[in-house]
Design an enzyme around this catalytic site. Structure first.
Site, PDB file in Angstrom:
ATOM      1  N   GLY A 154      17.678  -8.377 -68.408  1.00 36.03           N
ATOM      2  CA  GLY A 154      16.807  -9.339 -68.577  1.00 36.03           C
ATOM      3  C   GLY A 154      17.329 -10.296 -67.544  1.00 36.03           C
ATOM      4  O   GLY A 154      17.368 -11.458 -67.459  1.00 36.03           O
TER       5      GLY A 154
ATOM      6  N   GLY B 239      14.411 -13.814 -66.757  1.00 32.11           N
ATOM      7  CA  GLY B 239      13.156 -14.605 -66.430  1.00 32.11           C
ATOM      8  C   GLY B 239      12.900 -16.154 -65.858  1.00 32.11           C
ATOM      9  O   GLY B 239      13.891 -16.147 -65.428  1.00 32.11           O
ATOM     10  N   ALA B 240      11.436 -17.268 -66.364  1.00 35.80           N
ATOM     11  CA  ALA B 240      11.912 -18.269 -66.467  1.00 35.80           C
ATOM     12  C   ALA B 240      12.801 -18.820 -66.592  1.00 35.80           C
ATOM     13  O   ALA B 240      13.233 -20.195 -66.076  1.00 35.80           O
ATOM     14  CB  ALA B 240      10.550 -18.665 -66.454  1.00 35.80           C
ATOM     15  N   MET B 241      13.606 -18.599 -67.707  1.00 31.93           N
ATOM     16  CA  MET B 241      14.113 -19.244 -68.501  1.00 31.93           C
ATOM     17  C   MET B 241      16.012 -18.718 -68.538  1.00 31.93           C
ATOM     18  O   MET B 241      15.799 -19.285 -69.135  1.00 31.93           O
ATOM     19  CB  MET B 241      13.967 -18.932 -70.257  1.00 31.93           C
ATOM     20  CG  MET B 241      12.915 -19.524 -70.673  1.00 31.93           C
ATOM     21  SD  MET B 241      11.795 -19.559 -72.228  1.00 31.93           S
ATOM     22  CE  MET B 241      10.666 -20.694 -72.165  1.00 31.93           C
ATOM     23  N   GLY B 242      16.052 -17.384 -68.046  1.00 32.95           N
ATOM     24  CA  GLY B 242      17.273 -17.051 -67.245  1.00 32.95           C
ATOM     25  C   GLY B 242      17.237 -15.669 -67.324  1.00 32.95           C
ATOM     26  O   GLY B 242      16.455 -15.229 -67.448  1.00 32.95           O
TER      27      GLY B 242
ATOM     28  N   VAL C  96      19.696 -12.766 -69.056  1.00 36.76           N
ATOM     29  CA  VAL C  96      20.469 -11.999 -70.000  1.00 36.76           C
ATOM     30  C   VAL C  96      21.400 -10.652 -69.715  1.00 36.76           C
ATOM     31  O   VAL C  96      20.922  -9.495 -69.574  1.00 36.76           O
ATOM     32  CB  VAL C  96      18.519 -11.729 -70.899  1.00 36.76           C
ATOM     33  CG1 VAL C  96      19.896 -10.915 -72.458  1.00 36.76           C
ATOM     34  CG2 VAL C  96      18.550 -12.318 -71.914  1.00 36.76           C
TER      35      VAL C  96
ATOM     36  N   LYS D 144      22.604 -15.452 -72.923  1.00 39.83           N
ATOM     37  CA  LYS D 144      21.952 -15.406 -72.412  1.00 39.83           C
ATOM     38  C   LYS D 144      21.935 -16.901 -71.933  1.00 39.83           C
ATOM     39  O   LYS D 144      22.541 -17.862 -72.330  1.00 39.83           O
ATOM     40  CB  LYS D 144      20.403 -16.100 -73.524  1.00 39.83           C
ATOM     41  CG  LYS D 144      19.524 -16.519 -72.828  1.00 39.83           C
ATOM     42  CD  LYS D 144      18.261 -16.277 -73.323  1.00 39.83           C
ATOM     43  CE  LYS D 144      16.830 -16.270 -72.058  1.00 39.83           C
ATOM     44  NZ  LYS D 144      15.799 -16.052 -73.541  1.00 39.83           N
TER      45      LYS D 144
ATOM     46  N   ASP E  44       6.262 -21.642 -77.191  1.00 38.37           N
ATOM     47  CA  ASP E  44       6.346 -20.651 -76.421  1.00 38.37           C
ATOM     48  C   ASP E  44       6.154 -19.103 -77.505  1.00 38.37           C
ATOM     49  O   ASP E  44       6.363 -18.497 -77.239  1.00 38.37           O
ATOM     50  CB  ASP E  44       7.600 -20.556 -75.811  1.00 38.37           C
ATOM     51  CG  ASP E  44       6.946 -19.414 -74.337  1.00 38.37           C
ATOM     52  OD1 ASP E  44       5.440 -19.142 -74.099  1.00 38.37           O
ATOM     53  OD2 ASP E  44       7.614 -18.644 -74.025  1.00 38.37           O
TER      54      ASP E  44
END
Length: 555
Positions: A55, A57-60, A62, A78, A183
């Protein structure tokens, strides 16, 4: 499914869904990542070997990894979209505090994905090591299935219990730290099938939004999800638990209707800012005119969506109390009058069963609720006024259902109004066919209450109860107060996992044809010994205090 379709679905999925859904796409996605990602095979902290990117995404990013220190136990790693090169000491300290708090939080609540380790790699990029789970995100479930009301109650209760634990705070170094998620949305809710609990909901990514938001390099970016953010979050204000409650309201509306309560004209920050501040949420009737939802539940969701935090429920505990009240007064499923009553989605719920559907639309309109009928029963004359547990068959709307009757002091019953439910069945075929029916109710504040019952499967009654449990997939707990035994004072629902239902059916068949010439007490004694042996394991799981991998909080 084609490789092209499979890859497109993966790219459209959320980061958190990808963490846990990769096994369904492993063949296509895994090969692509292995060829393009130089991190594959890398050993992190001399312990975690990265195996697959699952994965981004904006947060990192994985990765699926294995813990070579523990023989290859799978974990999820992550890497946060954050570097602590600038202002290194301050960010290092803040990351460690946030990571420690979130790790302790995951240990405290079974409804929160657990962080088991954390650190900073050689590039000064912080990372979490999380328990590795397989399941479906709630966003997928909402898209693919109509949520029957009992399943909605089960999921929301579990999510609320996780949020309540976080909002109450975690003690770290002598200080209580309340944790706001920031979130809350369906893609941050993971639904897994647990062999003991059935359908279990876990919340992902506690603390990460705050950690990223506090980074100087990230302050010019909005962090959150526009459609679920509270008005005060859009303003960049300091948040409290009521911001999560607003997001929960948005999510509850979506779970019940499949639609969003607020829709912005464009997917821009400005459009959503104006929508959350000045546009009234759509009503349930407006988005789904035929949907039948209790008015009290509609009122609860709308109160969570109030623009001003002071107009919302002030705590998740308040929400849990209202949900419990609504559950007790309304047990009918959501029904679309223009269509036949939908079949409930097969599920194994931690705290709620799939409700038996009425046969016709008229049934929904005119029949009294099952709990109205059950509340009218009184304690049998042939049973002592004492703390005992026993099963009974009860007829509800032309069908017989299993119930478990429990007598406790009134104060003990009140303590269990909001609680998780667990059940397990043990069976001993010889020397005498006997089943031990274990029911456990638990909440963090008041602990655990054990409700065991020995079911003799050589008796007609034992056979009937076992088959009813197998056929219905659930039972009701009827609580009677010793002080007022004339009426049922509280009702809870417990589901039975599919595997256990199959076992009960098989055990009933085996016991019917088997022979026994010994005292049933001999089998009871053996089962009691096994019961005492597994009680600590059950309690440990309920408390969610033990991690699969040792947690290193010293770094």
């Amino acid at each position: 499914m084609s490789l092209e379709t499979n890859s497109r679905q993966i790219k459209n999925a959320s980061l958190n869904a990808l963490i846990f859904l990769h096994t369904y796409n492993q063949s296509a996605f895994g090969v692509e990542c292995f060829m393009s990602d130089p991190n594959i095979g890398r050993l992190l902290g001399k312990r975690y070997q990265l195996q697959e990117l699952i994965g981004t995404g904006a947060m990192g990013r994985v990765y699926r990894a294995k813990d070579i220190l523990l023989g290859g136990v799978p974990v999820a790693v992550k890497f946060l979209a954050l570097s602590i090169q600038n202002e290194k000491m301050r960010l290092q300290e803040r990351f460690e505090r946030e990571a420690k708090t979130c790790a302790l939080l995951g240990q405290k609540s079974i409804h929160i994905v657990r962080v088991m380790d954390y650190g900073v790699d050689e590039n000064n990029t912080p990372f979490y090591v999380m328990e590795y789970l397989q399941g479906h995100s709630l966003s997928q479930i909402i898209r693919q299935h109509h949520l029957a009301l009992p399943r909605f109650f089960s999921m929301v209760r579990q999510i609320s219990l996780g949020l309540q634990c976080a909002h109450d705070g975690i003690p770290v170094d002598g200080t209580i730290y309340p944790i706001i998620h920031r979130d809350i949305k369906p893609s941050n809710m993971l639904v897994i099938q647990d062999s003991s609990f059935g359908e279990l909901v876990k919340i992902l990514d506690f603390g990460i939004a705050k950690l990223l938001q506090g980074n100087k390099d990230q302050t010019k970016f909005y962090l959150g999800t526009l459609a679920y953010s509270s008005p005060e979050q859009m303003e960049g204000k300091e948040l409290d638990n009521r911001s999560d409650i607003y997001s929960l309201g948005v999510m509850m509306f979506e779970m019940l209707t499949g639609k969003m309560p607020l829709v912005a004209p464009t997917h821009s920050f400005g459009a959503w800012y104006k929508t959350h501040h000045s546009v009234e949420p759509r009503s349930f009737t407006e988005v789904h005119p035929g949907l039948q939802i209790p008015q009290e539940l509609q009122n609860l969701v709308m109160s969570c969506l109030a623009k001003a935090p002071s107009d919302r429920p002030q705590t998740v505990s308040d929400i849990l109390k209202v949900l419990e009240s609504i559950e007790q007064n309304y047990r009918s499923p959501i029904v679309l009058p223009s269509n036949p009553a939908p079949k409930p989605v097969a599920s194994r719920s931690l705290t709620m069963p799939v409700e038996v559907q009425p046969k016709t639309k008229a049934d929904v309109q005119v029949l009294p609720s099952n709990d109205d009928i059950l509340r009218s029963v009184s304690w049998p004359d042939n049973k002592p006024i004492a703390d005992i547990v026993f099963p009974q068959k009860i007829r509800l709307h032309n069908e017989v259902v299993p119930t478990l009757w429990v007598m406790l002091p009134q104060r003990e019953i009140i303590k269990r109004f909001a609680c998780d439910r667990y059940n397990q069945f043990l069976f001993l075929p010889a020397p005498h066919p006997m089943a031990l029916w274990i029911t456990v109710i638990y909440n963090r504040k008041h602990g655990v209450k054990w409700l065991p019952y020995y079911l003799d499967l050589k008796t007609t009654f034992g056979q009937e109860i076992a088959r009813l449990l197998a056929n219905t997939g659930y039972y009701r707990l009827l609580f009677f107060a010793r002080e007022v035994p004339s009426r049922c004072s509280h009702i809870l629902l417990c589901s039975i996992a599919t595997a256990q239902r199959q076992n009960l059916e098989q055990w009933a068949k085996e016991s019917q044809i088997s022979a026994s010439s010994v005292d049933p007490q001999l089998s009871k004694n053996v089962l009691k010994s096994e019961y005492e042996r597994i009680k600590p394991q059950i309690l440990s799981k309920l408390e969610a205090m033990a991690t699969d991998i040792p947690l290193d909080l010293s770094s």
